[in-house]
Design an enzyme around this catalytic site. Structure first.
Site, short mmCIF file in Angstrom:
data_model
loop_
_atom_site.label_atom_id
_atom_site.label_comp_id
_atom_site.label_asym_id
_atom_site.label_seq_id
_atom_site.Cartn_x
_atom_site.Cartn_y
_atom_site.Cartn_z
N ASP A 77 8.58 -1.05 7.34
CA ASP A 77 7.07 -0.50 7.16
C ASP A 77 6.42 -0.91 8.97
O ASP A 77 6.50 0.64 9.40
CB ASP A 77 5.81 -2.24 7.27
CG ASP A 77 4.07 -1.64 6.92
OD1 ASP A 77 4.16 -0.47 6.84
OD2 ASP A 77 3.91 -2.81 7.22
N LYS A 85 7.95 3.24 4.94
CA LYS A 85 6.99 3.83 5.20
C LYS A 85 6.90 4.80 6.86
O LYS A 85 6.04 3.83 7.93
CB LYS A 85 5.82 2.88 5.14
CG LYS A 85 5.71 2.34 3.39
CD LYS A 85 4.18 1.07 3.23
CE LYS A 85 4.40 0.33 2.35
NZ LYS A 85 2.89 -0.92 2.97
#
Ligand code: IMP
Ligand code: MG
Length: 204
Positions: A120, A149
């Site tokens: 992330d 992500k």
């Protein structure tokens, strides 16, 4: 995200099999996870063909399912290690990663692949790579994550092996949690009305 293929029947199946889960959309089905795991294992089998010291380091708790499935497809003999990394307390990021071992890592001279559920901001993996490199003297360190992500990255690190890149949405299932819930689901999903700002995780 534009790639949802979920239908109401997916949710009906999930409710019947796994109990009540708030309305959600599946973004990675069991078969798509299987495909991603097989794809990653094939590349790792190729890259580590010559390695006699391969070790998979599982980042608890989120990567348990992924690591187990991945390990069974890696034909190069390898060992397992487990490490706990926690960057949030409750729903607040501490900006630091608390790392705990259940036993010494003991990976000096080994080829380490850190296996995590998702990258992330990159804080967790960057911290773990730096810590393992500086404290353990491994032969090599790479990172493998099922999900990425990229739009959330804040730290200068990329995973070497990535199953699937996703948008900035908060996902759960297949090890990933929402406040410790839903890790048991065999697929990866988003809440039907979720956005990353609204959702929280135990972040382990
Ligand atoms: P980092 O920001 O890259 O350090 O990610 C920290 C950790 O947050 C990951 O290892 C996951 O455990 C967790 N995490 C990040 N995004 C999600 C998500 O969408 N769902 C569930 N957990 C997440
Ligand atoms: Mg994690």
């Amino acid at each position: 995200m534009g790639s949802f293929f979920s239908t109401q029947s997916d949710e009906d199946v999930a409710k019947a099999a796994y109990g009540y889960v708030p309305k959600h959309n599946i973004i990675m089905s069991e078969s798509q996870i299987e495909e991603a795991v097989a794809y990653l294992a094939e590349i790792i089998n190729d890259d580590y063909d010559e390695s006699e010291n391969l070790v998979l380091v599982c980042v608890l708790k989120g990567a348990v399912q992924f690591m187990t499935d991945l390990s069974r497809q890696i034909e190069v003999p390898h060992e397992h290690r487990y490490i706990t990394a926690q960057s949030y307390l409750g729903t607040e990021s501490t900006g630091e990663v608390a790392v705990a071992y259940n036993e010494p890592l003991n990976v000096a001279g080994k080829d380490v692949i850190i296996v995590d559920d998702i990258i992330d901001t990159g804080l967790t993996l960057k911290t773990l790579v730096e810590k393992i490199k500086s404290e353990e003297n491994p032969a090599s360190v790479k990172c493998c994550t099922l999900l990425d992500k990229p739009s959330r990255r804040r730290h200068n690190i990329e995973a070497d092996y990535v199953g699937k890149s996703i948008d900035d949405v908060f996902v759960f299932g297949y090890g990933l949690d929402v406040n410790e819930n839903y890790r048991h689901l065999p697929y990866i999903a988003v809440m039907a009305d979720s956005s990353s700002e609204e959702s929280t995780s135990s972040d382990e």
